[in-house]
Design a protein around this motif. Structure first.
Motif, PDB file in Angstrom:
ATOM      1  N   UNK A  29      -8.806  -4.107  54.958  1.00 53.11           N
ATOM      2  CA  UNK A  29      -9.778  -3.122  54.486  1.00 53.11           C
ATOM      3  C   UNK A  29      -9.551  -2.421  52.885  1.00 53.11           C
ATOM      4  N   UNK A  30     -10.520  -2.429  52.319  1.00 58.96           N
ATOM      5  CA  UNK A  30     -10.378  -1.851  50.834  1.00 58.96           C
ATOM      6  C   UNK A  30     -11.332  -0.802  50.611  1.00 58.96           C
ATOM      7  N   UNK A 120     -11.256   5.640  54.145  1.00 63.04           N
ATOM      8  CA  UNK A 120     -12.179   4.568  54.041  1.00 63.04           C
ATOM      9  C   UNK A 120     -11.752   2.942  54.067  1.00 63.04           C
ATOM     10  N   UNK A 121     -10.792   2.940  53.658  1.00 64.25           N
ATOM     11  CA  UNK A 121     -10.248   1.405  53.541  1.00 64.25           C
ATOM     12  C   UNK A 121      -9.912   1.143  55.164  1.00 64.25           C
ATOM     13  N   UNK A 122      -9.465   2.089  55.849  1.00 66.16           N
ATOM     14  CA  UNK A 122      -9.317   1.854  57.415  1.00 66.16           C
ATOM     15  C   UNK A 122     -10.778   1.539  58.007  1.00 66.16           C
ATOM     16  N   UNK A 123     -11.458   2.239  57.762  1.00 67.35           N
ATOM     17  CA  UNK A 123     -12.947   2.181  58.222  1.00 67.35           C
ATOM     18  C   UNK A 123     -13.519   0.988  57.768  1.00 67.35           C
ATOM     19  N   UNK A 124     -13.495   0.374  56.647  1.00 66.39           N
ATOM     20  CA  UNK A 124     -13.805  -0.648  55.943  1.00 66.39           C
ATOM     21  C   UNK A 124     -13.379  -1.936  56.592  1.00 66.39           C
ATOM     22  N   UNK A 128     -10.167   1.531  64.240  1.00 68.86           N
ATOM     23  CA  UNK A 128     -10.284   2.656  64.674  1.00 68.86           C
ATOM     24  C   UNK A 128      -8.908   3.508  64.346  1.00 68.86           C
ATOM     25  N   UNK A 129      -8.919   4.507  63.548  1.00 73.39           N
ATOM     26  CA  UNK A 129      -7.766   4.982  62.932  1.00 73.39           C
ATOM     27  C   UNK A 129      -6.642   5.551  64.039  1.00 73.39           C
ATOM     28  N   UNK A 130      -7.209   5.986  65.133  1.00 68.97           N
ATOM     29  CA  UNK A 130      -6.041   6.405  66.117  1.00 68.97           C
ATOM     30  C   UNK A 130      -5.236   5.364  66.761  1.00 68.97           C
TER      31      UNK A 130
END
Length: 164
Positions: A29-30, A120-124, A128-130
């Motif tokens: 992700x970026x 945002x990179x994690x979302x990209x 799912x961050x959790x």
């Protein structure tokens, strides 16, 4: 050979690293923030393709030009221009990142932006961050800029634990 045994890289099993061997790296992700209203990878690409110039005069709130009066003329002239983010770097949602109301005013804007861009990179990446909790996932960065530290210097009686 280290005094107490083998070199640290051997202890960690890193003997082959940096020796030209292929090493797997995964960028999943970026995200970014750049001057010129580049708030996403797509907008950064458009900025680059348009070959737009992002250098501009230093924003008035950054520092007063009179503060540069004691510097050599060539240095002062160079400090009149730079590349600056277009958004309000103080606008963020501290509670989203688990930052309490007492700590929030002391958080350096660079750290605020870093938190937003990492999220945002994690979302990209579509992760799912959790789901990352408890996994061997890391975020590694270095920041050194005393600009904000100098701007928030206050008399000792106004300083609290979050200022350190």
């Amino acid at each position: 050979m280290a005094k107490d045994g083998p070199p640290m890289h051997e202890k960690a099993g890193l003997e082959g690293l940096g020796t030209g061997q292929d090493e797997p790296v995964a960028i999943v992700g970026a995200a970014c923030r750049f001057p010129g209203e580049a708030r996403s990878l797509a907008s950064l690409w458009r900025l680059l393709m348009a070959r737009r110039e992002t250098v501009r005069k230093v924003p008035d709130e950054r520092w007063e030009q009179a503060e540069l009066a004691g510097l050599p003329a060539q240095v002062a002239e160079r400090l009149r221009y730079g590349c600056f983010l277009d958004d309000d770097v103080y606008a963020y949602e501290p509670e989203f990142f688990g930052i309490n109301a007492q700590e929030a005013p002391w958080v350096d804007p660079e750290h605020r932006l870093l938190s937003e861009v990492v999220w945002e990179a994690i979302e990209h990446a579509g992760i799912p961050a959790p789901r990352l909790a408890g996994t061997p996932t890391g975020m590694f960065f270095g920041i050194y800029q005393k600009d904000y530290m100098l701007r928030v210097q206050r008399p000792l009686e106004e300083v609290n634990a979050y200022a350190m």
